[in-house]
Design a protein around this motif. Structure first.
Motif, mmCIF file in Angstrom:
data_model
loop_
_atom_site.group_PDB
_atom_site.id
_atom_site.type_symbol
_atom_site.label_atom_id
_atom_site.label_comp_id
_atom_site.label_asym_id
_atom_site.label_seq_id
_atom_site.Cartn_x
_atom_site.Cartn_y
_atom_site.Cartn_z
ATOM 1 N N THR A 78 0.852 -1.180 0.000
ATOM 2 C CA THR A 78 0.000 0.000 0.000
ATOM 3 C C THR A 78 0.887 1.228 0.000
ATOM 4 N N LYS A 79 0.260 2.405 -0.048
ATOM 5 C CA LYS A 79 1.005 3.647 -0.218
ATOM 6 C C LYS A 79 0.425 4.738 0.663
ATOM 7 N N CYS A 80 1.234 5.769 0.872
ATOM 8 C CA CYS A 80 0.763 6.986 1.527
ATOM 9 C C CYS A 80 1.230 8.183 0.707
ATOM 10 N N ALA A 81 0.280 8.982 0.226
ATOM 11 C CA ALA A 81 0.606 10.221 -0.483
ATOM 12 C C ALA A 81 0.827 11.302 0.569
ATOM 13 N N LEU A 82 1.970 11.265 1.196
ATOM 14 C CA LEU A 82 2.242 12.036 2.398
ATOM 15 C C LEU A 82 2.328 13.536 2.158
ATOM 16 N N GLY A 83 2.984 13.932 1.070
ATOM 17 C CA GLY A 83 3.292 15.344 0.896
ATOM 18 C C GLY A 83 4.377 15.776 1.866
ATOM 19 N N SER A 84 4.327 17.033 2.294
ATOM 20 C CA SER A 84 5.300 17.569 3.263
ATOM 21 C C SER A 84 4.545 18.128 4.466
ATOM 22 N N THR A 90 5.076 13.791 10.569
ATOM 23 C CA THR A 90 5.196 12.752 9.543
ATOM 24 C C THR A 90 4.832 11.366 10.065
ATOM 25 N N ALA A 91 5.422 10.970 11.172
ATOM 26 C CA ALA A 91 5.198 9.615 11.682
ATOM 27 C C ALA A 91 3.719 9.370 11.974
ATOM 28 N N ALA A 92 3.062 10.331 12.579
ATOM 29 C CA ALA A 92 1.644 10.169 12.914
ATOM 30 C C ALA A 92 0.793 10.024 11.651
ATOM 31 N N ARG A 93 1.128 10.782 10.618
ATOM 32 C CA ARG A 93 0.352 10.695 9.378
ATOM 33 C C ARG A 93 0.573 9.353 8.673
ATOM 34 N N LEU A 94 1.807 8.887 8.676
ATOM 35 C CA LEU A 94 2.070 7.574 8.082
ATOM 36 C C LEU A 94 1.330 6.478 8.846
ATOM 37 N N GLU A 95 1.346 6.546 10.159
ATOM 38 C CA GLU A 95 0.673 5.538 10.979
ATOM 39 C C GLU A 95 -0.845 5.594 10.786
ATOM 40 N N ALA A 96 -1.399 6.785 10.687
ATOM 41 C CA ALA A 96 -2.841 6.909 10.475
ATOM 42 C C ALA A 96 -3.248 6.333 9.125
ATOM 43 N N SER A 97 -2.432 6.578 8.107
ATOM 44 C CA SER A 97 -2.704 6.021 6.786
ATOM 45 C C SER A 97 -2.641 4.499 6.823
ATOM 46 N N LEU A 98 -1.622 3.973 7.484
ATOM 47 C CA LEU A 98 -1.480 2.517 7.598
ATOM 48 C C LEU A 98 -2.648 1.919 8.372
ATOM 49 N N PHE A 113 5.185 -0.872 2.419
ATOM 50 C CA PHE A 113 4.507 0.409 2.596
ATOM 51 C C PHE A 113 5.314 1.461 1.835
ATOM 52 N N PHE A 114 4.696 2.072 0.812
ATOM 53 C CA PHE A 114 5.392 3.005 -0.056
ATOM 54 C C PHE A 114 5.110 4.458 0.296
ATOM 55 N N LEU A 115 6.147 5.282 0.210
ATOM 56 C CA LEU A 115 5.953 6.727 0.144
ATOM 57 C C LEU A 115 5.553 7.044 -1.285
ATOM 58 N N HIS A 116 4.330 7.557 -1.456
ATOM 59 C CA HIS A 116 3.786 7.784 -2.796
ATOM 60 C C HIS A 116 3.745 9.278 -3.116
ATOM 61 N N SER A 117 4.758 9.991 -2.670
ATOM 62 C CA SER A 117 4.889 11.411 -2.965
ATOM 63 C C SER A 117 6.111 11.626 -3.850
ATOM 64 N N SER A 118 6.109 12.742 -4.544
ATOM 65 C CA SER A 118 7.236 13.125 -5.387
ATOM 66 C C SER A 118 8.324 13.732 -4.508
ATOM 67 N N ILE A 119 9.448 13.058 -4.350
ATOM 68 C CA ILE A 119 10.535 13.573 -3.518
ATOM 69 C C ILE A 119 11.286 14.651 -4.298
ATOM 70 N N SER A 137 4.284 16.616 -2.854
ATOM 71 C CA SER A 137 5.728 16.423 -2.860
ATOM 72 C C SER A 137 6.287 16.398 -1.436
ATOM 73 N N THR A 138 7.214 15.496 -1.206
ATOM 74 C CA THR A 138 7.904 15.405 0.080
ATOM 75 C C THR A 138 9.284 16.033 -0.040
ATOM 76 N N ARG A 139 9.533 17.054 0.774
ATOM 77 C CA ARG A 139 10.837 17.705 0.746
ATOM 78 C C ARG A 139 11.925 16.737 1.223
ATOM 79 N N TRP A 140 13.128 16.897 0.656
ATOM 80 C CA TRP A 140 14.208 15.971 0.975
ATOM 81 C C TRP A 140 14.474 15.899 2.470
ATOM 82 N N SER A 141 14.480 17.043 3.148
ATOM 83 C CA SER A 141 14.780 17.023 4.585
ATOM 84 C C SER A 141 13.713 16.233 5.347
#
Length: 323
Positions: A78-84, A90-98, A113-119, A137-141
């Motif tokens: 599965t994937k999470c379109a996390l953004g930035s 970040t961790a809470a959003r990934l866990e909520a998506s999962l 579990f995929f990061l489905h954002s444009s890095i 898009s997920t910022r590199w940092s």
């Protein structure tokens, strides 16, 4: 069906059933046909199912079909379109998506579990939609400092078997993610004869999918090929209404010589496109966007036929269609 090793997951089928088709992201289908397609794929030997919350109801289809007890040999992604997100979220959003995915699919864990954002680099300006960059898009940092540690914790907790990236971001950042330590176990990479990501590409520079594919393999990262028919551009006809200015529509127009070549061969362009993608060096499994059993049958026929021969490959390359 043939199998290939996919990173740390071990052997998987050469074809993966993507959730976009059965979730109704790629043209119309109904729940009954979606379930029948899922079951037919498993019966044909497909053992990897690629899902995502943004694929409409695909995760609910999986949950309803297997009622929380899928065959033991099946693997799910599965994937999470996390953004930035704002720092620290970040961790809470990934866990909520999962959590939402596991509930919908009635599972206790996910295999990848995929990061489905444009890095992209922190200071990057997109050619298209830059004002909304933090949505897609997920910022590199954020990736290096928050996403990777959060994924590693989920693996340590046993909630996911491994993590990966969808390699559709700015090429320099995708390549940096593959070189980063810890590295993803799996990457989803554009694999089609146009080298095109179509409407999901927002940057101006060349996408470099073959460079990304080679870099993944050099690092021991498993590769799931995506967009073999480039959102329908490499099929006989688009299965949905799109604006003439849509990149997928422009790719369809650009691929006219390819369809003419397939007609001269007496071959279906979708079958040929799948065979082309399956033959690309380094592709471990190819994700299908099929939405019904007829389209599934085409893909199965492509896998059974094997990669294209050298003469057909040469004729395709002579068309000069790569972006």
């Amino acid at each position: 069906m043939k199998t290939s090793p996919l990173g740390s997951l071990g052997n998987v089928s050469r074809l993966t059933l993507g959730g976009g088709g059965i979730g109704q992201a790629w043209g119309p289908t109904d729940r009954e046909e979606a379930v029948a397609t899922l079951r037919a794929a498993v019966e044909a030997g497909i053992d990897l199912i690629d899902t995502a919350p943004m694929y409409f109801n695909c995760e609910a289809v999986v949950g309803a079909t297997f009622e929380g007890a899928p065959p033991a040999h099946l693997k799910f992604t599965t994937k999470c379109a996390l953004g930035s997100p704002p720092p620290g979220e970040t961790a809470a959003r990934l866990e909520a998506s999962l959590d939402a995915t596991l509930a919908a699919m009635r599972l206790k864990r996910i295999d990848v579990f995929f990061l489905h954002s444009s890095i992209a680099p922190d200071d990057y300006a997109y050619a298209h939609g830059d004002a909304r960059r933090d949505e897609f898009s997920t910022r590199w940092s954020t990736y290096a400092d928050e996403v990777v540690p959060a994924f590693e914790r989920l693996v340590a907790q046993g909630r996911v078997g491994a993590w990966g990236i969808t390699g559709i971001g700015v090429p320099q950042s995708v390549l940096a993610a593959l070189a980063h330590d810890p590295k993803p176990a799996v990457a989803q990479v554009i694999t089609n004869l146009l080298d095109s990501a179509g409407g999901i590409r927002r940057f101006a520079e060349p996408a470099q999918p073959r460079t990304i594919l080679a870099a993944a393999k050099a690092r021991g990262v498993g590769v799931m090929g995506i967009r073999a028919v480039q959102a329908g551009a490499l099929t006989q006809a688009l299965d949905r209404a799109v604006s003439p200015n849509n990149p997928d529509a422009k790719d369809y127009e650009r691929a006219a010589p390819y369809r003419a070549l397939c007609q001269a061969w007496g071959e279906d362009p979708a079958v040929v496109a799948h065979r082309y993608a399956l033959g690309m060096p380094g592709v471990d499994t190819l994700v299908l966007g099929v939405k019904n059993r007829d389209e599934l049958s085409q893909a199965l026929a492509a896998e059974a036929a094997g990669p294209l021969g050298a003469d057909q490959l040469a004729q395709i390359e002579q068309l000069g269609l790569r972006t």
